[in-house]
Design an enzyme around this catalytic site. Sequence first.
Site, short mmCIF file in Angstrom:
data_model
loop_
_atom_site.label_atom_id
_atom_site.label_comp_id
_atom_site.label_asym_id
_atom_site.label_seq_id
_atom_site.Cartn_x
_atom_site.Cartn_y
_atom_site.Cartn_z
NE ARG A 47 -3.96 -2.12 1.98
CZ ARG A 47 -4.82 -2.38 3.10
NH1 ARG A 47 -4.51 -2.04 4.29
NH2 ARG A 47 -5.37 -3.47 3.05
CB CYS B 226 -11.74 -3.35 5.85
SG CYS B 226 -10.89 -3.97 7.35
CG HIS C 212 -14.96 -2.52 10.01
ND1 HIS C 212 -15.07 -3.51 10.75
CD2 HIS C 212 -13.77 -2.47 9.00
CE1 HIS C 212 -14.12 -4.59 10.64
NE2 HIS C 212 -13.10 -3.86 9.63
CB THR D 186 -15.80 -9.36 4.08
OG1 THR D 186 -17.20 -9.57 4.20
CG2 THR D 186 -15.20 -9.54 5.53
#
Length: 363
Positions: A118, A158, A253, A339
């Site tokens: 990343r 995420c 989340h 997910t």
Amino acid sequence: MSEKLRVGIIGATGMVGQRFIKILADHPWFEIALVAASAHSAGKTYEDAVKGRWKMEGDVPEQVKGMVLHDAAKVDEIAPQVDFIFSAIKLDKADTRKLEEAYAKAETPVVSNNSAHRWTPDVPMVIPEVNPDHTDVIKYQRERLGTTRGFIAVKPNCSIQSYTPALSAWRQFEPTQVIATTYQAISGAGKTFKDWPEMEGNVIPYIAGEEAKSEGEPLKIWGHVDDEKKAIVPAEDTVITSQCIRIPVLYGHTAAAFVNFRQHPSKQDLIDALESYTGEPQRLGLPSAPKQFIRYMTEDDRPQVRLDVNFEHGMGVSIGRLREDKIFDWKFVGLSHNTARGAAGGAVECAELLKAQGYITAK
């Protein structure tokens, strides 16, 4: 095989790998051609390898049950059989970087769910609705790797999906300071309540590495491709601080965020910006793209995980409780599916974008 692009999934037996299997089982553009995992699982059928640890809704899709797992480390064996791969392998960062680069150098594009690349300057980290232009850096990455079609692209963490899309819709108002506290589902750690019973009725106020990702990754997403540096240069006009907490929910989340702006938007300005925000996936009609990327919810008690996590098949983001704050300008609550949008689904949408842009093609 059909005319669909041939996909390999490395790390196919883990929770994110299983989500890839579910999403790709009936995908209009991509077809699962190969599954791979650790050397320990190699040689087993997929059904046998996940027996007793299949964590998705419903059964293992029929077309992969009898597929024999390959050893993900055998790049020379796997690369010729696929047009590109999704990476959900669980290795340390150095080994992940090495293996993903090996696939790229074998002229096999990699769309990765992992964090290892990343912060590689010439690797695009993409939320397709937010920074689709960052794929422009791929030409410089290929130059560095010495490839003609191989490259690596990654999806971001995420947890940032629950607040970064809202802040992206509000970039025109120049956010300067952000506090984001995320309340993260156990599936983000690859767990269910069956294999993590100590999470029931529990809250853990620490998730290794998450706060650094939450504070830094949005800045790369908001950055720009610098042709002189042949790299993505992160934005510097916003400071983010965060806390990341594990809570006893399976999927979803949630973020509670506070934000200051250089401009002075009204509440209606902010809501209008959320509801009108759209991007390349919607314009291109990508198969995984939600019709509405962000929705604003007016109810005082929304968004809720139980009611709202599957908005737009888990690919949409829900924002609510936008109100003025005594210290910051505004505060809000966000929710995303960790997910779907946050992991495998976001990676699949990224691959769709890369195909539409001409970066992923048949070999």
